[in-house]
Motif scaffolding. Structure first.
Motif, mmCIF file in Angstrom:
data_model
loop_
_atom_site.group_PDB
_atom_site.id
_atom_site.type_symbol
_atom_site.label_atom_id
_atom_site.label_comp_id
_atom_site.label_asym_id
_atom_site.label_seq_id
_atom_site.Cartn_x
_atom_site.Cartn_y
_atom_site.Cartn_z
ATOM 1 N N ALA A 47 0.838 -1.209 0.000
ATOM 2 C CA ALA A 47 0.000 0.000 0.000
ATOM 3 C C ALA A 47 0.864 1.247 0.000
ATOM 4 C CB ALA A 47 -0.944 -0.007 1.204
ATOM 5 N N LEU A 48 1.933 1.235 0.796
ATOM 6 C CA LEU A 48 2.838 2.382 0.831
ATOM 7 C C LEU A 48 3.506 2.574 -0.521
ATOM 8 C CD1 LEU A 48 4.333 4.683 2.214
ATOM 9 C CD2 LEU A 48 5.971 2.989 3.090
ATOM 10 N N LEU A 49 3.974 1.501 -1.121
ATOM 11 C CA LEU A 49 4.642 1.600 -2.420
ATOM 12 C C LEU A 49 3.707 2.176 -3.483
ATOM 13 C CD1 LEU A 49 7.291 1.020 -3.904
ATOM 14 C CD2 LEU A 49 6.421 -1.266 -4.396
ATOM 15 N N GLN A 50 2.465 1.726 -3.487
ATOM 16 C CA GLN A 50 1.499 2.264 -4.458
ATOM 17 C C GLN A 50 1.205 3.738 -4.188
ATOM 18 O OE1 GLN A 50 -1.914 -0.331 -4.515
ATOM 19 N NE2 GLN A 50 -0.747 -2.052 -5.294
ATOM 20 N N ALA A 51 1.051 4.103 -2.918
ATOM 21 C CA ALA A 51 0.776 5.499 -2.568
ATOM 22 C C ALA A 51 1.956 6.386 -2.928
ATOM 23 C CB ALA A 51 0.448 5.608 -1.079
#
Length: 126
Positions: A47-51
């Motif tokens: 989720a962090l990588l996508q954000a």
């Protein structure tokens, strides 16, 4: 026709050499890796990588400043760390949180900035 070819006629699914993510059926999870290399990511890191990717794209459309440049550098470093090791360490997350705070005038109005802040908060436990 050979026996191995007959199995394709019975409604089975045969997938070979996919170039991206594939999911079949209900309730599946897709984990991204770069060219099939790199560690698997837990959902929080994913989720962090996508954000991060969304925020970096959004930052390209704002007037650059010292704060946004520093933020983009931290985002890039976090992205590299996650892709190389499978996770951003606590020190990296704290630096990213500080860079978000420093660029608050910009990141506060971008949904992608809020998403990165939430993902960082979740991973840091608060």
């Amino acid at each position: 026709m050979a026996d191995s070819d007959n199995s394709r006629d019975r409604g089975g699914i045969h997938v070979t050499n996919t170039g991206g993510n594939v999911t079949i059926g209900d309730n599946n999870t897709v984990t991204s890796t770069v060219n099939g290399a790199g560690p698997a990511l837990d959902p929080g890191q994913e989720a962090l990588l996508q954000a991060i990717g969304k925020l970096r794209a959004d930052l390209a459309g704002v007037v650059p400043s010292e704060q946004t440049a520093a933020l983009d550098e931290e985002l890039s470093d976090a992205e590299d760390e996650i892709e190389a090791t499978g996770r951003a360490g606590a020190g990296r997350l704290r630096r990213l949180r500080q860079a978000l705070t420093d660029a608050g005038a910009v990141t506060g109005i971008l949904a992608s900035g809020v998403a990165v802040g939430q993902a960082v908060g979740t991973l840091l436990g608060g």
